[in-house]
Design a protein around this motif. Sequence first.
Motif, PDB file in Angstrom:
ATOM      1  N   GLY A  28      55.246  66.390  40.912  1.00 35.55           N
ATOM      2  CA  GLY A  28      54.410  65.267  40.541  1.00 35.55           C
ATOM      3  C   GLY A  28      54.109  64.287  41.636  1.00 35.55           C
ATOM      4  O   GLY A  28      53.285  63.405  41.455  1.00 35.55           O
ATOM      5  N   ASP A  29      54.729  64.376  42.786  1.00 32.98           N
ATOM      6  CA  ASP A  29      54.521  63.370  43.808  1.00 32.98           C
ATOM      7  C   ASP A  29      54.701  63.956  45.203  1.00 32.98           C
ATOM      8  O   ASP A  29      55.208  65.041  45.372  1.00 32.98           O
ATOM      9  CB  ASP A  29      55.508  62.213  43.627  1.00 32.98           C
ATOM     10  N   HIS A 180      46.928  62.530  36.838  1.00 30.71           N
ATOM     11  CA  HIS A 180      48.178  62.434  37.577  1.00 30.71           C
ATOM     12  C   HIS A 180      49.002  61.231  37.134  1.00 30.71           C
ATOM     13  O   HIS A 180      50.231  61.326  36.992  1.00 30.71           O
ATOM     14  CB  HIS A 180      47.908  62.341  39.075  1.00 30.71           C
ATOM     15  N   THR A 184      52.641  62.158  36.073  1.00 28.54           N
ATOM     16  CA  THR A 184      53.625  62.036  37.146  1.00 28.54           C
ATOM     17  C   THR A 184      55.026  61.758  36.621  1.00 28.54           C
ATOM     18  O   THR A 184      55.215  61.075  35.608  1.00 28.54           O
ATOM     19  CB  THR A 184      53.227  60.928  38.133  1.00 28.54           C
TER      20      THR A 184
END
Length: 352
Positions: A28-29, A180, A184
């Motif tokens: 996610g990042d 996102h 996230t």
Amino acid sequence: MSRPGRTGPPQESAGDGAPGGFAFLLPGDTRAPDSLRTVFVAFGANLLIAVAKTAAALITRSASLTAEAAHSWADTGNEVFLLVANRRAVRPADRQHPLGHGREAYVWSLFAAVGLFVAGGAFSITHGVGQLRNPTPADDFLLGYAVLALSFLLEGVSFVQSVRQARADARVMQRDLIEHVLATSDPALRAVFAEDAAALTGLVLATAGLAAHQLTGSAVPDAVGSILVGVLLVVVAAVLINRNRRFLVGEEADPRVRTAVLRSMLAMPEVSRVTYLRLEVVGPRMISVVGDVDLTGEDTESQVAVRLRALEAKIAASAAVAGAVFSLSAPDEPSLAPDDTGSCPEMRQDVQ
């Protein structure tokens, strides 16, 4: 006692990109998140805005400005919760918490969302309804407009920082910006982005309410503006509460992360095939890995056990993995393979 290699604090560079190592997209990042900077920028902006709005609300007696002052104080308090979340979530694993403390980020972010709901949304709605019943004329409108304009500028600075981080992370995960932010695993980024977006929208509503109050001489539009700001905050808080709840209960990692992990595992020389794979988010940019694998070669049972532990240790050394547990695949179990769309076949259903 945990078996060697099953769990432990991640090492920032271990295994990433090395030949036969384990490397994949983070869940996610990006690998170097700016979440702490984003929260600090939001905290500083919201504190200045809260003080200015409170002073303006007391002078002008505007219902919309009062609601916005409550909103900013709620946001300021929320940033404190997010700072605590960042600090506590990065504590290393220990015997009582073999997968680390990453989920604490969702606990404290949940507190922040509840604070936004109560201190921001509920107060603004209650205050607006009270003003509808007992209208209070406002004055000193110029001061109110000046404070709202300054607030918009400061909120814009904070929002730009959160957008910059979210856009960079979204590019890595091949998502659009809003997708996102909702997906996230970093609750601080999601909270700051959502709060700043709500703040900018709330400022527009408050300005419209104040202007309508000045033009009509009636406090009703100002009170309606306060109620609308409150409804906006309640909706945003509900979304944030739900997302943190889902991560606390346990959420499977993004299919694209699953595909990347599976491809990296199949590229390892010691792995012949993978028949089961479960990736669960256990904190911001952190997952646990559980799976069934078939190892290459024809080793004895004791040698296979040693090789499984070595595989767990190699994967757990990745910066994004909080722990790894593997078992041997049964001969009749079908193999998993990533397809061309970036997703994977359906996972085996666990017996309840």
